[in-house]
Design an enzyme around this catalytic site. Structure first.
Site, PDB file in Angstrom:
ATOM      1  N   ARG A   1       0.830  -1.230   0.000  1.00 38.34           N
ATOM      2  CA  ARG A   1       0.000   0.000   0.000  1.00 38.34           C
ATOM      3  C   ARG A   1       0.859   1.275   0.000  1.00 38.34           C
ATOM      4  NH1 ARG A   1      -2.748  -2.860   4.087  1.00 38.34           N
ATOM      5  NH2 ARG A   1      -4.600  -3.905   3.283  1.00 38.34           N
TER       6      ARG A   1
ATOM      7  N   LYS B   1       2.349  11.901 -10.002  1.00 37.02           N
ATOM      8  CA  LYS B   1       1.424  11.127 -10.852  1.00 37.02           C
ATOM      9  C   LYS B   1       2.159   9.874 -11.319  1.00 37.02           C
ATOM     10  CE  LYS B   1      -1.713  14.491 -12.911  1.00 37.02           C
ATOM     11  NZ  LYS B   1      -2.155  15.121 -14.177  1.00 37.02           N
TER      12      LYS B   1
ATOM     13  N   GLU C   1       7.817  19.988 -23.284  1.00 41.11           N
ATOM     14  CA  GLU C   1       7.306  20.187 -21.917  1.00 41.11           C
ATOM     15  C   GLU C   1       7.945  21.439 -21.284  1.00 41.11           C
ATOM     16  OE1 GLU C   1       4.753  18.516 -20.874  1.00 41.11           O
ATOM     17  OE2 GLU C   1       4.823  16.462 -21.616  1.00 41.11           O
TER      18      GLU C   1
ATOM     19  N   LYS D   1       6.533  23.695 -11.734  1.00 37.62           N
ATOM     20  CA  LYS D   1       5.697  22.514 -11.455  1.00 37.62           C
ATOM     21  C   LYS D   1       5.534  22.324  -9.944  1.00 37.62           C
ATOM     22  CE  LYS D   1       4.357  17.930 -12.612  1.00 37.62           C
ATOM     23  NZ  LYS D   1       4.423  16.767 -13.458  1.00 37.62           N
TER      24      LYS D   1
ATOM     25  N   GLU E   1      -4.976  17.468  -8.514  1.00 38.84           N
ATOM     26  CA  GLU E   1      -5.636  18.030  -9.694  1.00 38.84           C
ATOM     27  C   GLU E   1      -7.138  18.221  -9.514  1.00 38.84           C
ATOM     28  OE1 GLU E   1      -3.965  16.674 -13.495  1.00 38.84           O
ATOM     29  OE2 GLU E   1      -5.917  17.049 -14.395  1.00 38.84           O
TER      30      GLU E   1
ATOM     31  N   ARG F   1      -3.987  22.466 -11.129  1.00 31.07           N
ATOM     32  CA  ARG F   1      -2.970  21.560 -11.686  1.00 31.07           C
ATOM     33  C   ARG F   1      -3.301  21.151 -13.125  1.00 31.07           C
ATOM     34  NH1 ARG F   1       0.307  16.442  -9.019  1.00 31.07           N
ATOM     35  NH2 ARG F   1       1.306  15.838 -10.968  1.00 31.07           N
TER      36      ARG F   1
ATOM     37  N   ASN G   1      -1.684  20.195 -18.187  1.00 31.32           N
ATOM     38  CA  ASN G   1      -2.078  19.357 -19.326  1.00 31.32           C
ATOM     39  C   ASN G   1      -2.233  20.176 -20.614  1.00 31.32           C
ATOM     40  OD1 ASN G   1      -2.224  17.006 -17.735  1.00 31.32           O
ATOM     41  ND2 ASN G   1      -4.229  17.650 -16.960  1.00 31.32           N
TER      42      ASN G   1
ATOM     43  N   HIS H   1      -2.158  18.628 -24.044  1.00 29.01           N
ATOM     44  CA  HIS H   1      -2.221  17.172 -23.867  1.00 29.01           C
ATOM     45  C   HIS H   1      -3.524  16.552 -24.356  1.00 29.01           C
ATOM     46  CE1 HIS H   1       1.403  17.915 -21.657  1.00 29.01           C
ATOM     47  NE2 HIS H   1       1.540  16.661 -21.285  1.00 29.01           N
TER      48      HIS H   1
ATOM     49  N   HIS I   1      -2.624  13.649 -26.597  1.00 29.54           N
ATOM     50  CA  HIS I   1      -2.902  12.236 -26.322  1.00 29.54           C
ATOM     51  C   HIS I   1      -3.643  11.595 -27.489  1.00 29.54           C
ATOM     52  CE1 HIS I   1      -2.377  12.215 -21.658  1.00 29.54           C
ATOM     53  NE2 HIS I   1      -1.235  12.160 -22.304  1.00 29.54           N
TER      54      HIS I   1
ATOM     55  N   HIS J   1       5.816  11.162 -26.913  1.00 26.88           N
ATOM     56  CA  HIS J   1       4.889  11.948 -26.094  1.00 26.88           C
ATOM     57  C   HIS J   1       5.117  13.465 -26.291  1.00 26.88           C
ATOM     58  CE1 HIS J   1       2.372  12.982 -22.648  1.00 26.88           C
ATOM     59  NE2 HIS J   1       3.360  13.742 -22.214  1.00 26.88           N
TER      60      HIS J   1
END
Ligand code: NAD
Ligand code: GLY
Length: 363
Positions: free
Chosen positions: A122, A144, A186, A228, A238, A242, A246, A249, A253, A266
């Site tokens: 966990r 993330k 980025e 960041k 997020e 936040r 993206n 993105h 994506h 990417h």
């Protein structure tokens, strides 16, 4: 910007940690042992990176019980099967709750190993040692972690903040040119959404950036991590702000998913996606044409692709609709509303969107 600042805090109360960036960090035995105090370590890397940097790390971590797992390189490895193999390895070496998983590699390795760390017992400690520009400025920072599902990218994952991030800028010297350039997308993203000074600074240093000048690179990584770190500190999971990280993105994506066999990296897909997001921002009258062209000009100067592939609007909508940023059936777009400023828009008029999807920066 000063070259001497190499240390940024991500302030998250008890989960706060530091991002360390600079040359020679993976060789500095006493410094590394202080940041990685764990007795038992599982290090995950890939077949390109391990031959270059694993030996020096093993030498630096000396007395520790360090086990390594080296997997093939590439986005196709961010799978449930690979995650299971890492868990198997954790079980085999008896990685305890006070053990640590290190990720030596790019964003694929930090996403995968980070998710393994989030789920083993966990949650055990996780320390990324990012070796791509993209991972140093983005993927390894902010907690993330994810693997892909056949129906979409990063659909299975968790927020799991690292214990520290150790970004040795020397590792960027061996990065293939195309991967390096993809990471610059980025970098530009950070400047566009949050820092007009960084934008000027980048525009004035195109030559140094292309030549991978060490001082310029170190300053660039720290500048992006500062941006960041601030955004993540304000909105760890997020719930709001936040999401601006993206930028580019949602389109990106879709481009990445449509491309077969990893045709688009990417960062490349994000660059072409940012060009569309800038055009959307212009059509929404949030920025003017000059500002849109200025950012696209910087991307071109850094040899990033700005032209999205031609796809029917229905295919775009299908691909974008699969993105996990879809909320209440609406596709969320990040748009810029001025230099260094971005906002979320989720009610874009379909006709405007269709026009944007047909738009090309070269026409
Ligand atoms: P990557 O991890 O696939 O690395 C790119 C390639 O470069 C690989 O072939 C790798 O083996 C090689 N490589 C890495 N470092 C090297 C070095 N120093 N020298 C020589 N070769 C080296 O790709 P990436 O661009 O770093 O990361 C992309 C991934 O990051 C995507 O899966 C994306 O979803 C994820 N990502 C995550 C976040 C996040 O916040 N978690 C943010 C952005 C991107
Ligand atoms: N890469 C986007 C984020 O970390 O939120």
């Amino acid at each position: 910007m000063s070259e001497s600042i190499r240390d940024i805090e991500v302030s998250l109360g008890p989960r706060s940690y530091r991002i360390h960036s600079g040359p020679g960090l993976l060789r500095d035995e006493s410094w590394l042992c202080e940041r990685i105090p764990h007795r038992r370590i599982l290090l995950v890397s890939d077949e390109n990176v391990a031959p270059l940097y694993l030996d020096r790390l093993q030498a630096a971590l000396g007395e520790r019980e360090l086990h390594s797992q080296v997997i093939p390189a590439g986005e196709a490895e961010k799978t449930l099967a690979r995650l299971g193999e890492i868990h198997d390895h954790c079980a085999q070496i008896g990685l305890p709750r006070d053990g640590v998983i290190l990720a030596l590699g790019g964003g694929v390795i930090s996403d995968l190993a980070g998710f393994a760390a989030a789920t083993w017992h966990r949650g055990v400690d996780f320390i990324p040692l990012p070796t791509t520009l993209l991972a140093q400025v983005d993927a390894a920072v902010g907690g993330k972690t994810a693997i892909n599902h056949p129906s979409g990218k990063n659909l299975i994952g968790a927020f799991h903040q690292p214990r520290a991030v150790i970004a040795d800028s020397d590792t960027l010297t061996s990065l293939p040119e195309r991967e390096y350039r993809a990471g610059l997308a980025e970098v530009i993203k950070h400047a566009v959404i949050a820092d007009p000074h960084l934008l000027h600074w980048l525009e004035a240093r195109v030559r140094q950036i292309k030549e991978r000048d060490p001082g310029t690179l170190a300053d660039t990584v720290i500048a992006c991590c500062r941006i960041k770190a601030k955004i993540v500190s304000e909105d760890e999971t997020e719930q709001g702000r936040r999401a601006i990280l993206n930028f580019g993105h949602t389109f990106g994506h879709a481009i990445e998913t449509a491309g077969k066999h990893g045709e688009w990296l990417h960062g490349e897909a994000v660059a072409a996606g940012m060009a569309l997001a800038l055009e959307l921002s212009r059509r929404l009258e949030l920025i003017d044409e000059d500002y849109r062209n200025r950012i696209i000009g910087l991307m071109k100067a850094l040899e990033l692709p700005v032209e999205a592939p031609r796809m029917p609007p229905e295919q775009w909508l299908d691909l974008m609709g699969r993105d996990k940023k879809v909320s209440a059936g609406r596709i969320r777009f990040i748009v810029v509303d001025g230099p260094g400023s971005a906002v979320v828009r989720d009610a874009v008029d379909p006709a405007t969107l269709h026009e944007v999807l047909q738009w090309s920066p070269s026409r």
